[in-house]
Design an enzyme around this catalytic site. Structure first.
Site: not given
Length: 157
Positions: A155, A132, A56, A87, A137-138
């Site tokens: 799940r 959403a 999108n 950074h 971060t992993k």
């Protein structure tokens, strides 16, 4: 609909198609990749997107030493950011700016919701759903439904 609006919409669609064609030539995008809003989608760097993937809008950014690979048949919502560069805290700004780079890989048949951020170095397995407004971060394995800030496993499928 008045004439000015018709002209505006025509030009917007035409320029969008030109931008999409440009991206397909410049980057490793399958010919069946669809960019719904190419005028507000940014691709920068080493990016590969598999067949039948739909985007999108968003920002997809890599460095010189990293890449983003998005598999086939993925659905990517509005305002999604996928990065393979950030950074370095040792020198985040200035003339000697330093970056950290790590490949970001999105598997096949992945559904990424609106406003998702996926940071550098993340691997998302096949058949995953990312809710959403999530911040990933992993990495997560195949068949995971994830969401939240930071994203957590909700799940498995």
């Amino acid at each position: 609909m008045d004439l000015q609006l018709k002209i505006y919409l025509f030009l917007k669609r035409r320029i969008g198609k030109i931008q999409e064609q440009h991206y397909k030539k410049l980057y490793n995008l399958s010919s069946s990749v669809r960019l719904h809003n190419p005028l507000i989608t940014t691709l920068k760097g080493n990016i590969s997107i598999g067949p039948h993937t739909y985007i999108n809008s968003g920002r997809f950014l890599t460095g010189k030493e990293s890449k983003i690979v998005i598999g086939e048949s993925c659905a990517i919502g509005h305002n999604v950011t996928i990065s393979s560069i950030t950074h370095d805290l040792a020198q985040p700004t200035g003339p000697n700016i330093k970056h950290i780079e790590s490949d970001t890989i999105i598997g096949n048949n992945v559904w990424i919701g609106t406003n998702v951020f996926i940071k550098e170095g993340i691997i998302i397995g096949n058949n995953c759903v990312i809710g959403a407004n999530s911040v990933v971060t992993k990495s997560f394995p195949d068949n995971s439904i994830i969401g939240g800030i930071p994203a957590k496993l909700i799940r498995t499928l």
